[in-house]
Motif scaffolding. Sequence first.
Motif, mmCIF file in Angstrom:
data_model
loop_
_atom_site.group_PDB
_atom_site.id
_atom_site.type_symbol
_atom_site.label_atom_id
_atom_site.label_comp_id
_atom_site.label_asym_id
_atom_site.label_seq_id
_atom_site.Cartn_x
_atom_site.Cartn_y
_atom_site.Cartn_z
ATOM 1 N N CYS A 1 0.810 -1.218 0.000
ATOM 2 C CA CYS A 1 0.000 0.000 0.000
ATOM 3 C C CYS A 1 0.847 1.273 0.000
ATOM 4 O O CYS A 1 0.295 2.366 0.066
ATOM 5 N N LYS A 2 2.151 1.137 -0.086
ATOM 6 C CA LYS A 2 3.032 2.293 0.006
ATOM 7 C C LYS A 2 2.797 3.312 -1.099
ATOM 8 O O LYS A 2 2.942 4.513 -0.889
ATOM 9 N N GLU A 3 2.419 2.851 -2.284
ATOM 10 C CA GLU A 3 2.186 3.778 -3.390
ATOM 11 C C GLU A 3 1.116 4.811 -3.048
ATOM 12 O O GLU A 3 1.171 5.931 -3.510
ATOM 13 N N ASN A 4 0.164 4.439 -2.256
ATOM 14 C CA ASN A 4 -0.950 5.329 -1.916
ATOM 15 C C ASN A 4 -0.860 5.836 -0.479
ATOM 16 O O ASN A 4 -1.848 6.207 0.111
ATOM 17 N N LYS A 5 0.334 5.821 0.098
ATOM 18 C CA LYS A 5 0.485 6.122 1.520
ATOM 19 C C LYS A 5 -0.077 7.496 1.914
ATOM 20 O O LYS A 5 -0.602 7.656 2.999
ATOM 21 N N TYR A 6 0.026 8.467 1.042
ATOM 22 C CA TYR A 6 -0.425 9.800 1.411
ATOM 23 C C TYR A 6 -1.754 10.162 0.772
ATOM 24 O O TYR A 6 -2.181 11.299 0.811
ATOM 25 N N GLY A 7 -2.417 9.190 0.232
ATOM 26 C CA GLY A 7 -3.704 9.435 -0.395
ATOM 27 C C GLY A 7 -4.826 8.763 0.372
ATOM 28 O O GLY A 7 -4.630 8.146 1.406
#
Length: 135
Positions: A107-113
């Motif tokens: 899930c790191k790709e979307n960590k700030y979303g």
Amino acid sequence: MIRKKILFGLIFLSFLSPVNSETNEKKEYQYPKYSFYSKCLDDSPQRMSNGLVYGCSLQAIEKLDALIKSRLNSKGECYKNFEKYGSHACVLKKSQDAFEKYVNATCKENKYGVMYPYCEMMLKKDRLIWLDKTL
């Protein structure tokens, strides 16, 4: 005659695809005791929005974390002296540590979303279902 059969076959197959997609749409309700996210969305008076997805995902994560922790604790505690012997509690602890790393990496790709909590929630739900089947 063969053309009619082929045409009829194609038409028949085209009718199956909407039926299949409709049944896959309600996949989350397959395990209703873990459908915290769906219940949150259904109970909310708001229309679907990013804030609602984020909030319901976080609520579901809290409940799923508590259930995962209780499942893991049900097998006892992993003591340092027994780590090398592979006690069931120690194996579960190592498995959970690996799972947490997997969640962070996946899930790191979307960590700030908005989608990071949703991704984490779905993986934790799958983990809980797996724990139920294996424990």
